[in-house]
Structure formats: structure tokens, C-alpha cells
Design a protein around this motif. Structure first.
Motif, PDB file in Angstrom:
ATOM      1  N   LYS A 237       0.798  -1.226   0.000  1.00  0.00           N
ATOM      2  CA  LYS A 237       0.000   0.000   0.000  1.00  0.00           C
ATOM      3  C   LYS A 237       0.824   1.266   0.000  1.00  0.00           C
ATOM      4  O   LYS A 237       0.307   2.383  -0.049  1.00  0.00           O
ATOM      5  CB  LYS A 237      -0.916   0.014   1.246  1.00  0.00           C
ATOM      6  CG  LYS A 237      -1.917  -1.112   1.233  1.00  0.00           C
ATOM      7  CD  LYS A 237      -2.773  -1.034   2.466  1.00  0.00           C
ATOM      8  CE  LYS A 237      -3.821  -2.141   2.475  1.00  0.00           C
ATOM      9  NZ  LYS A 237      -4.707  -2.115   3.652  1.00  0.00           N
ATOM     10  N   GLN A 238       2.053   1.148   0.129  1.00  0.00           N
ATOM     11  CA  GLN A 238       2.911   2.359   0.231  1.00  0.00           C
ATOM     12  C   GLN A 238       2.811   3.269  -0.986  1.00  0.00           C
ATOM     13  O   GLN A 238       2.826   4.498  -0.849  1.00  0.00           O
ATOM     14  CB  GLN A 238       4.366   1.924   0.461  1.00  0.00           C
ATOM     15  CG  GLN A 238       4.579   1.355   1.827  1.00  0.00           C
ATOM     16  CD  GLN A 238       6.025   0.861   2.038  1.00  0.00           C
ATOM     17  OE1 GLN A 238       6.877   0.943   1.138  1.00  0.00           O
ATOM     18  NE2 GLN A 238       6.244   0.229   3.194  1.00  0.00           N
ATOM     19  N   PRO A 239       2.718   2.722  -2.260  1.00  0.00           N
ATOM     20  CA  PRO A 239       2.624   3.631  -3.404  1.00  0.00           C
ATOM     21  C   PRO A 239       1.373   4.514  -3.333  1.00  0.00           C
ATOM     22  O   PRO A 239       1.328   5.545  -3.986  1.00  0.00           O
ATOM     23  CB  PRO A 239       2.545   2.676  -4.593  1.00  0.00           C
ATOM     24  CG  PRO A 239       3.232   1.441  -4.133  1.00  0.00           C
ATOM     25  CD  PRO A 239       2.907   1.292  -2.723  1.00  0.00           C
ATOM     26  N   HIS A 240       0.354   4.058  -2.619  1.00  0.00           N
ATOM     27  CA  HIS A 240      -0.886   4.828  -2.554  1.00  0.00           C
ATOM     28  C   HIS A 240      -1.021   5.650  -1.277  1.00  0.00           C
ATOM     29  O   HIS A 240      -2.017   6.290  -1.088  1.00  0.00           O
ATOM     30  CB  HIS A 240      -2.102   3.857  -2.619  1.00  0.00           C
ATOM     31  CG  HIS A 240      -2.009   2.946  -3.810  1.00  0.00           C
ATOM     32  ND1 HIS A 240      -2.201   3.359  -5.126  1.00  0.00           N
ATOM     33  CD2 HIS A 240      -1.711   1.615  -3.908  1.00  0.00           C
ATOM     34  CE1 HIS A 240      -2.028   2.321  -5.964  1.00  0.00           C
ATOM     35  NE2 HIS A 240      -1.701   1.218  -5.251  1.00  0.00           N
ATOM     36  N   CYS A 241       0.048   5.599  -0.451  1.00  0.00           N
ATOM     37  CA  CYS A 241      -0.031   6.335   0.841  1.00  0.00           C
ATOM     38  C   CYS A 241       0.300   7.809   0.609  1.00  0.00           C
ATOM     39  O   CYS A 241       1.345   8.148   0.075  1.00  0.00           O
ATOM     40  CB  CYS A 241       0.956   5.732   1.867  1.00  0.00           C
ATOM     41  SG  CYS A 241       0.901   6.554   3.473  1.00  0.00           S
ATOM     42  N   SER A 242      -0.665   8.612   0.987  1.00  0.00           N
ATOM     43  CA  SER A 242      -0.462  10.070   0.823  1.00  0.00           C
ATOM     44  C   SER A 242      -0.054  10.772   2.104  1.00  0.00           C
ATOM     45  O   SER A 242       0.355  11.916   2.105  1.00  0.00           O
ATOM     46  CB  SER A 242      -1.767  10.717   0.304  1.00  0.00           C
ATOM     47  OG  SER A 242      -2.805  10.506   1.231  1.00  0.00           O
ATOM     48  N   SER A 243      -0.158  10.114   3.254  1.00  0.00           N
ATOM     49  CA  SER A 243       0.166  10.769   4.544  1.00  0.00           C
ATOM     50  C   SER A 243       1.620  10.697   4.914  1.00  0.00           C
ATOM     51  O   SER A 243       2.055  11.280   5.897  1.00  0.00           O
ATOM     52  CB  SER A 243      -0.662  10.122   5.674  1.00  0.00           C
ATOM     53  OG  SER A 243      -0.342   8.751   5.767  1.00  0.00           O
TER      54      SER A 243
END
Length: 623
Positions: free
Chosen positions: A338-344
Motif C-alpha cells: 500500500k505504500q505507493p498509494h499512501c499520501s500521509s
């Protein structure tokens, strides 16, 4: 002593119905002459009356209309006074200046007629004050009792009335037996200027002996009490107190030096103890401070270790993330898929790892510095502990020296010094007591001698120095020779008879006429003597009928009608009396050969149609 005579200036009778009756007097020779019953002798008694005589005025018809008398006086300094008195006697009024009638604005004071030595307000003391004889004393008996001089004692020597000038008795005496001693004392006072204030009477001596005995008894009683008190001091020999006092004073000085030295040592040690105590406190405070710092540094070191562990963990997990990338994000915990989609989160782990490394390096540096500081504190603490031991040891040593050596020595020295001072005070007290006893014994001896002297019978002498009597006798002799007195020879004073002897014959044994002349020579000679010697005298002489021999000779010896005595008498007095005041009352007029300008001449004619009738004006001259 200066001559301080007064001069009479006028005698005036005042009446509400008659003109004033008055005569004026001048310095020098005043001659009032005239027929009998013209008031001449009344004038003399009036002068005496106005100078304090207690006798009533002669009751002559001419004075009946008059109610008061004035007498003008002048003292040697030129001050003028007027005395006023009722013809009935009683007190006087004294005015400033020479007045012909009373003036209330010039009234000075009232004067009693009787002499009172305790009060000044009487005519006697007023006149005595003017002539410098106030507060003088005369002996009045052979026991040496004295009384105050009154002007009446002098008046009989200055105012010689007709019956007195011819008396057989001595001119210095009043004729009263009781007054013989004081009369002679008055004569001595005028001749010497010395009164009898210094005479101690026999009665006074007897009283003195009684008082002295009483004083001795009181002193002996006190002496006994002091001797008992002195025995309490237990000194073997009170006479050695001075020597003991000197020795003890030296001992006290030595003890004082020793005490001062001990005090100095005690002070120095006390100061040293205080210094050590201060140092001990500083060392203890520093050790407490180091211990507290060490405790804080231990907490800081633990904090450093915790931070290092946390940073090492970040660094280790970050490295694993960077190189393997199959682990959750160490920053936000996001799973790998999920890191590529993490915005925080940025997921910049590499930067964080590098920062952690830098921080680990800084903390390690601080940890090393902390370790060094802790080590330095431990070294300082060990050094302080060693110093504290030394300080404690020194402080204990000083405390021991103070408590076991110096303080006991100082205390002992002070106690010994205090004992010595107490002993010194005791000796001082004993010495004062011994001195009192010694003085009291000496005082008793002196009182005993005084008592013996006071108990010895003694008669107070009245003698006048022979040289003085010789001087006054020579003056009388000169007067008599100048007057061509018959059979004039050597004149001397017979101390037993208290009268003069002229040419070998007692003065009183001669006829009435010659007694009057010799009395006149005495009165004028005494005034001359006092003025010449600068001695006090009333300052004037009033003589009533000194030449009675020309009127009433008692015999051939007393008959001077064939002699020139009268001429020489007037000529001599007119020339001598320039600085004195002599008032002559005579029936016969002065010889025509006498220069009338040399005298104040007043004639009573007893003729209402010629000149002045008498002292009082005739009744027809009423106002």
C-alpha cells in the motif's frame, strides 16, 4: 580706709501757721552767737534730735506752732539728703536732695528712730552707712560681749551740749557706768578704725567649751563604731594598709597582663575556630552539591542511553527498509503493497536513517563529555572528603585547645583577677576607715586643746596702742598751745582715768571754763586726727559754749578775761576748719580782729527791730 564724714547743711522747723525757722550750715567754721534765750542751745539739741536722739525737744514756747523738723545732710561724695521728723519724735522720712519743705516725689524711704542691727531701715544705720561705720561692733564689758555700734555712740563725741562741755568727767564717756567699756571702745574705733568684731567673749568661750565637749562625745561615739567596723576586715596591723595596698596593686597589674594574654590567645583561637568552621561548611556544601550533580548526571546518562537505543532501532529498521523494501514503512507503518498509494507519508527513510546517525553521533559525544565531567566530580569529591577530614581534625584540635587549655586558664585568670580587685576594694575601704579614725583622733586632740583653752579664765583687753594715744595727745597739745591756753605743757592720756592730763593736771580737775576749752580741743582734735589719718568720723563738731569761762569764771584760774585765748581760739578754728565743719554756739560774738569772711556768722539779736531775733521768728511774723 578713707575718711567719710558728713556735713550738716540746714536745720529747719516748719509750721502750718508760722514762717519756717531755719539756719544754714557751711563747710568750715560756723558761729551762731547772741543773747541768752534766743534758741541757740535749742538749736544744738534739735540737731541731736534729728540725728536720732530719743529725748523730747525742750518745751519752749517758740516751738509750739511748729510740727516738724528738717535736717539737710551731705555725704563726702556730694549726695544730699533731707531728714524729716515730727517735733513729737518717732520715725523719720528721708528725701533725696536738700529740701526746704517735704516733697513726696523725692521721698526715698522711712527710717525708724531706734537703732536696730538686724534692720537697715533706721536713722542710726543710715548715717553710719554714710560715714562707713555700719555693722561695726563694740565690746560692752570685760567679758568681751559685744553689741552693734549705734550712731548714738558717736553723737556724744560730735555734738557737745552746754552741760556736757563743762563736765568733770572724761569727754569720751557718756557718764553712765554701764557704758564705760563701750564708750572707750567707741573712742578706740575712731582712733584706730578697728572695731571689736573679732573679740570672742568669755560667754562665747564657755559656750564654745560646752559645744566642744558635745562634739568630742559625738566623735568618740562614731570612733568606737568605726573601730569595731575596722576589726571586721581582720587586718593585723591597720598601719600597714598602705604597704599592702601597694603590693596588691602590683600583683593586680601582673594578673591583668596575664589575663590579657590569655584573652588574646582565646580570641586568636576563637577566630581560628570560626575560620575552620566556615571552611568546613563550604566543603560540606560543595560535597552535597557534587552528590546532587552526580545523581542528575546518572539520570542524564540513562536518558542518553535510551535515546541511543531508540535511534539505533530507527537506523537499523530504516536500513532494512531501504535495501529490502519488503517491510512496512518504519515511519508510518504502511504495508509494502500500500505504500505507493499512501499520501500521509513521504516514506523518505533514507533521510531519516542519516539523521538518526548524526544524532547518535552527537549523543555519543555528549555522553563522553558527561562521563568526563562525572569523573572530574568524583576526583573533586574525593579531594574534598580528604580536605574535610583535615578540616574536621583541625577544628577538633582547636576546640580541644580552647576548651581544655585556654578557656579554663582565662576563666581562672579572670576569677583570680576579680578576687584581687575585691581584695583591693576591701583594703581601700579599710584604709578609708583607718584614715577616718586617724583624723577623728586628731580632731579629738584639737577639740581637747580648744576646750582647755576655752575653760581658762580670761578677761578681754580694751587697750588702745600707746602710739595712737600719743598721737591724739600731741594734737590736743598743739591745739591748746595755738589757743594760748594758760600753763600749757605736755598733754598725755591717762589710761586709768581715761581722760587727758594737761601740764600735769587732770583735765577734769580744772575749773569749768578750762574744762570747756579742753573739751573743745578734744572734740576738734579728734575730728582733725580722723581726717588726717583717713579714719571714719561723723565729719562735724557742734560745740555749745566752749568759751563759757569768759562769761562765768569759777575763780582766778578759770578767768580768761585778761587773756587772748578767745582771739586765738577763733583764729585757729577759722583757719583749720576749711576742710571740716565746726559749729560753735556762743553768747559773745567773735573778736573784731577775726576776718568774718572766714566763717559762716549768724547772730541772734533778741531785738525784734534789729537783725534776726532768734532761731524762731517772733510771733508777729505769723503767715
Amino acid at each position: 580706709m578713707n575718711y567719710k564724714g558728713i556735713s550738716l547743711r540746714h536745720l529747719t522747723y516748719l509750721s502750718p501757721t508760722m514762717p519756717p525757722a531755719s539756719v544754714s550750715f557751711e563747710t568750715g567754721l560756723n558761729v551762731i552767737h547772741g543773747a541768752s534765750d534766743t534758741g541757740k542751745s535749742f538749736l544744738v539739741s534739735s540737731i541731736d534730735f534729728m540725728l536720732g536722739a530719743g529725748i523730747d525737744l525742750k518745751d519752749i514756747p517758740e516751738r509750739v506752732p511748729y510740727d516738724r523738723v528738717l535736717l539737710g545732710l551731705q555725704d563726702c561724695e556730694g549726695n544730699e539728703y533731707t531728714l524729716e521728723r515730727s517735733v513729737q519724735g518717732g520715725p523719720f522720712n528721708c528725701y533725696n536732695g536738700l529740701l526746704s519743705s517735704p516733697d513726696d516725689d523725692k521721698k526715698l524711704f522711712s527710717l525708724a528712730s531706734k537703732h536696730n542691727p538686724k534692720k537697715k531701715e533706721n536713722v542710726s544705720r543710715f548715717i553710719l552707712g554714710l560715714i562707713g561705720l555700719d555693722e561695726k561692733r563694740l565690746i560692752k564689758n570685760k567679758s568681751g560681749d559685744t553689741r552693734s555700734l549705734s550712731f548714738r555712740d558717736l553723737a556724744k563725741l560730735a555734738i557737745v551740749q552746754e552741760e556736757a562741755i563743762t563736765k568733770e568727767g572724761s569727754p569720751i564717756e557718756s557718764g553712765q557706768v554701764i557704758s564705760k567699756t563701750s564708750d572707750y571702745a567707741t573712742f578706740k574705733l575712731l582712733l584706730t578704725g578697728v572695731d571689736d568684731s573679732a573679740v570672742v567673749s568669755v560667754a562665747q568661750k564657755e559656750q564654745m567649751a560646752v559645744k566642744t565637749t558635745a562634739k568630742i562625745e559625738v566623735i568618740e561615739q562614731l570612733l568606737e563604731e568605726y573601730e569595731i567596723e575596722l576589726q571586721h576586715y581582720e587586718f593585723e596591723n591597720p598601719d600597714e594598709l598602705d604597704e599592702q595596698l601597694d603590693k596588691l596593686s602590683l600583683t593586680i597589674e601582673r594578673h591583668k597582663d596575664a589575663v590579657n594574654l590569655s584573652q588574646q590567645q582565646y580570641t586568636e583561637l576563637s577566630n581560628r575556630r570560626k575560620g575552620l568552621w566556615d571552611r568546613q561548611q563550604e566543603q560540606k556544601e560543595r560535597l552535597d552539591e557534587i552528590n546532587k550533580l552526580q545523581e542528575r548526571f546518572q539520570l542524564l546518562e540513562a536518558h542518553y542511553m535510551s535515546d541511543l537505543e531508540r535511534l539505533e532501532a530507527i537506523k537499523e529498521s530504516g536500513s532494512l527498509f531501504v535495501y529490502q523494501k519488503q517491510v512496512a514503512c518504519p515511519l508510518c507503518g504502511t504495508a509494502p503493497e500500500k505504500q505507493p498509494h499512501c499520501s500521509s507519508c513521504s516514506h523518505d527513510v533514507d533521510t531519516v536513517v542519516k539523521a538518526a546517525g548524526i544524532e547518535i553521533s552527537k549523543i555519543n559525544t555528549l555522553a563522553v563529555e558527561l562521563k568526563d565531567t562525572v569523573l572530574e566530580l568524583k576526583v573533586e569529591a574525593r579531594s574534598l572528603q580528604e580536605s574535610l577530614k583535615s578540616t574536621n581534625s583541625s577544628l577538633e584540635s582547636v576546640q580541644v585547645e580552647i576548651e581544655e587549655k585556654v578557656a579554663p586558664k582565662l576563666k581562672e585568670g579572670r576569677a583570680s583577677y576579680s578576687d584581687l580587685v575585691d581584695k583591693l576594694s576591701e583594703i581601700h575601704s579599710a584604709q578609708k576607715l583607718a584614715d577616718k579614725i586617724k583624723n577623728m583622733k586628731k580632731q579629738i586632740e584639737e577639740y581637747e586643746e580648744a576646750k582647755i583653752e576655752a575653760q581658762e579664765p580670761e578677761v578681754v583687753g580694751e587697750a588702745i596702742p600707746k602710739t595712737v594715744l600719743e598721737d591724739i595727745s600731741l594734737i590736743l597739745e598743739r591745739y591748746l598751745k595755738d589757743w594760748h591756753f594758760p600753763e600749757t605743757g605736755r598733754v598725755y592720756f591717762d589710761e586709768k582715768a581715761r581722760d587727758f592730763v594737761v601740764a600735769g593736771k587732770p583735765r577734769g580737775s580744772r575749773g569749768k571754763g578750762l574744762r570747756a576749752v579742753t573739751h573743745a580741743s578734744f572734740s576738734c582734735g579728734l575730728l582733725d586726727y580722723c581726717e588726717t589719718k583717713g579714719l571714719p568720723h561723723p565729719g562735724f563738731v557742734v560745740l555749745d559754749s566752749p568759751l563759757v569761762a569768759y562769761k562765768e569764771p569759777e575763780g582766778d584760774e578759770d578767768d580768761l578775761s585778761g587773756s587772748d585765748l578767745k582771739d586765738q581760739f577763733y583764729m585757729d578754728l577759722a583757719s583749720r576748719a576749711e576742710g571740716q565743719q565746726i559749729i560753735l554756739i556762743e553768747n559773745v560774738k567773735p573778736p573784731s580782729t577775726i576776718d568774718k569772711a572766714q566763717m559762716n556768722l549768724i547772730k541772734f539779736t533778741k531785738n525784734p527791730h534789729e537783725g534776726r531775733y532768734g532761731f524762731f521768728p517772733v510771733a508777729s511774723q505769723s503767715v
